[in-house]
Design a protein around this motif. Structure first.
Motif, PDB file in Angstrom:
ATOM      1  N   ILE A 105       0.843  -1.201   0.000  1.00 26.78           N
ATOM      2  CA  ILE A 105       0.000   0.000   0.000  1.00 26.78           C
ATOM      3  C   ILE A 105       0.878   1.251   0.000  1.00 26.78           C
ATOM      4  O   ILE A 105       0.617   2.212  -0.734  1.00 26.78           O
ATOM      5  CB  ILE A 105      -0.963  -0.014   1.200  1.00 26.78           C
ATOM      6  CG1 ILE A 105      -2.006  -1.124   1.026  1.00 26.78           C
ATOM      7  CG2 ILE A 105      -1.662   1.342   1.347  1.00 26.78           C
ATOM      8  CD1 ILE A 105      -2.899  -1.322   2.228  1.00 26.78           C
TER       9      ILE A 105
ATOM     10  N   SER B  38     -11.192  -4.956  -5.786  1.00 26.69           N
ATOM     11  CA  SER B  38     -10.374  -6.125  -5.483  1.00 26.69           C
ATOM     12  C   SER B  38     -10.775  -6.749  -4.155  1.00 26.69           C
ATOM     13  O   SER B  38     -10.758  -7.978  -4.007  1.00 26.69           O
ATOM     14  CB  SER B  38      -8.887  -5.738  -5.458  1.00 26.69           C
ATOM     15  OG  SER B  38      -8.455  -5.309  -6.727  1.00 26.69           O
TER      16      SER B  38
ATOM     17  N   LYS C  85      -8.877  -0.943  -5.795  1.00 27.73           N
ATOM     18  CA  LYS C  85      -8.636  -1.622  -4.520  1.00 27.73           C
ATOM     19  C   LYS C  85      -9.948  -2.058  -3.895  1.00 27.73           C
ATOM     20  O   LYS C  85     -10.063  -3.174  -3.364  1.00 27.73           O
ATOM     21  CB  LYS C  85      -7.874  -0.689  -3.565  1.00 27.73           C
ATOM     22  CG  LYS C  85      -7.165  -1.418  -2.429  1.00 27.73           C
ATOM     23  CD  LYS C  85      -6.034  -2.274  -2.954  1.00 27.73           C
ATOM     24  CE  LYS C  85      -5.213  -2.895  -1.844  1.00 27.73           C
ATOM     25  NZ  LYS C  85      -4.143  -3.772  -2.373  1.00 27.73           N
TER      26      LYS C  85
ATOM     27  N   TYR D 182      -6.770   3.959  -8.311  1.00 25.67           N
ATOM     28  CA  TYR D 182      -6.246   2.982  -7.349  1.00 25.67           C
ATOM     29  C   TYR D 182      -7.274   2.671  -6.264  1.00 25.67           C
ATOM     30  O   TYR D 182      -7.489   1.500  -5.916  1.00 25.67           O
ATOM     31  CB  TYR D 182      -4.954   3.512  -6.726  1.00 25.67           C
ATOM     32  CG  TYR D 182      -4.427   2.641  -5.607  1.00 25.67           C
ATOM     33  CD1 TYR D 182      -3.848   1.405  -5.873  1.00 25.67           C
ATOM     34  CD2 TYR D 182      -4.519   3.056  -4.274  1.00 25.67           C
ATOM     35  CE1 TYR D 182      -3.371   0.601  -4.847  1.00 25.67           C
ATOM     36  CE2 TYR D 182      -4.040   2.265  -3.246  1.00 25.67           C
ATOM     37  CZ  TYR D 182      -3.468   1.040  -3.533  1.00 25.67           C
ATOM     38  OH  TYR D 182      -2.999   0.248  -2.506  1.00 25.67           O
TER      39      TYR D 182
ATOM     40  N   LEU E 185      -2.611  -8.231  -2.512  1.00 21.77           N
ATOM     41  CA  LEU E 185      -3.980  -8.707  -2.296  1.00 21.77           C
ATOM     42  C   LEU E 185      -3.979 -10.047  -1.562  1.00 21.77           C
ATOM     43  O   LEU E 185      -4.866 -10.326  -0.754  1.00 21.77           O
ATOM     44  CB  LEU E 185      -4.687  -8.839  -3.645  1.00 21.77           C
ATOM     45  CG  LEU E 185      -6.224  -8.856  -3.609  1.00 21.77           C
ATOM     46  CD1 LEU E 185      -6.772  -7.583  -3.002  1.00 21.77           C
ATOM     47  CD2 LEU E 185      -6.785  -9.046  -5.012  1.00 21.77           C
TER      48      LEU E 185
ATOM     49  N   ALA F 172      -3.205  -2.347  -7.179  1.00 26.98           N
ATOM     50  CA  ALA F 172      -4.378  -2.826  -6.448  1.00 26.98           C
ATOM     51  C   ALA F 172      -4.306  -4.335  -6.220  1.00 26.98           C
ATOM     52  O   ALA F 172      -4.781  -4.845  -5.200  1.00 26.98           O
ATOM     53  CB  ALA F 172      -5.658  -2.473  -7.207  1.00 26.98           C
TER      54      ALA F 172
END
Length: 374
Positions: free
Chosen positions: A60, A93, A90, A86, A250, A246
């Motif tokens: 991040i 996601s 995000k 972004y 994850l 993004a």
């Protein structure tokens, strides 16, 4: 004609992205994922909270620094577009993670093998989004009316996000039913192998089925994410890097906020608001650069307002914050009501992420599902 395809007034400067910058960016992105695989995924294990938190913070922070770099080098107009993109990617996601959780629970993937499934799923997502980015860029460059299609698509997706449900499990959907008919499948996992030989015949394992299901989910989410970010910027480089950042981290985020995912009961509604907002923004832009003969005689409707990027960024960030806070407040309130009901010996009906009835039998089923996913 430049302003037709870049959402900027005629003569406005564009990002100067050379082929070398593209090559370096893609190469570094690939290296990050190669490192992720060999450093964390190759040896099956369940990541600790500390490991997940450190790497999530790293990725991040890296994404934020990259956005600052774009702002300083290319101008804060582009920096704002990157940050808006972004944040949107995000949030989408994280919604993707929720479906990954459902898929892996449906296939009862052992906890220590979930990293590999996630890693492969994220790589598939990046490849699919890369393809959609290239297609989207080509369409925008040659057909300004594609903004009407993107805008309408996002409005439909916003409706589905708001009123759809995560109840359906992709593991039991029609697509996976067809896959099971075509491929011979074993009933049990063989460590993290994708195929095994049994009785002289090659069989696929549930691990491969899980990856196929997640790849199918990735394809659906790519249809959401690419039109959404093209509603915020027409710079393919920003679209790609926002998607890449993004998706980076994850996997760690999945293990860090796995328990929090089910508490984000208003995430779908928040995403619906964001997608709807971007859809309207795209329709406004399509009208502003109109070339369709049956609309205003093929002339642009210059009186239609263009939504500035600072407003998009502010709106997206505020929506994510409100959806998150509202979700946590609701689940906390439901937990307190449930606790009071148990104290007084009364069953309590609450509405959580899945609108379940909170009773001993439901709790037992939930516990069983959690154990399976582990």
């Amino acid at each position: 004609m430049a302003y037709l395809f870049n959402a900027y007034p005629l003569g406005a400067p564009l990002m100067q992205v050379t082929p070398m910058i593209w090559f370096i960016t893609i190469a570094v992105t690939i290296l990050f994922f190669v490192y992720e695989f060999f450093a964390h995924v190759r040896k099956p294990h369940e990541p600790s909270i500390g490991e997940s938190a450190r790497w999530s913070a790293f990725y991040i922070g890296l994404a934020l620094l990259f956005g600052v770099g774009i702002g300083m080098v290319s101008g804060w107009k582009f920096g704002g577009e990157y940050f808006a993109g972004y944040l949107t990617e995000k949030a989408l996601s994280i919604d993707n993670l929720f479906v990954f959780l459902i898929v892996m629970a449906g296939f009862a993937v052992p906890k220590k093998y979930q990293q590999k499934v996630l890693m492969i799923g994220i790589i598939i997502a990046l490849i699919l989004r890369g393809g959609f980015i290239a297609i989207g860029a080509a369409l925008i460059e040659n057909f300004s009316w594609v903004f009407y299609i993107f805008g309408a698509l996002l409005l439909v997706l916003a409706y589905k996000q708001a009123f759809g449900s995560h109840e359906s499990n992709p593991a039991d959907g029609k697509f996976m039913t067809l896959v099971r008919r075509v491929l011979p499948v074993t009933n049990e996992y063989h460590e993290d192998k994708l195929t095994v030989m049994q009785g002289g015949k090659r069989f696929v394992t549930p691990m491969l089925l899980t990856i196929i299901a997640i790849g199918f989910v990735d394809l659906i989410f790519a249809v959401d994410s690419i039109p959404a970010i093209y509603g915020l910027t027409n710079e393919a480089y920003i679209v790609f890097t926002a998607n890449a950042f993004a998706l980076m981290g994850l996997r760690q985020l999945f293990f860090l906020i796995g328990g929090l995912l089910e508490r984000l009961v208003y995430l779908a509604q928040g995403l619906a608001v964001i997608l709807g907002f971007i859809g309207v923004k795209l329709v406004f832009h399509a009208l502003h650069v109109n070339e369709l003969s049956f609309i205003n005689g093929g002339e642009p409707l210059l009186w239609v307002p263009e939504v500035p990027i600072w407003l998009s960024l502010l709106f997206i960030a505020a929506t994510i914050v409100v959806a998150t806070v509202a979700s946590l407040l609701k689940t906390r309130g439901d937990a307190k009501k449930n606790a009071r009901g148990l104290v007084h010996g009364e069953p309590v009906i609450t509405a959580d992420a899945h609108d379940r009835v909170e009773d001993p039998e439901a709790d037992e089923k939930a516990t069983s599902t959690a154990d399976i996913s582990k």
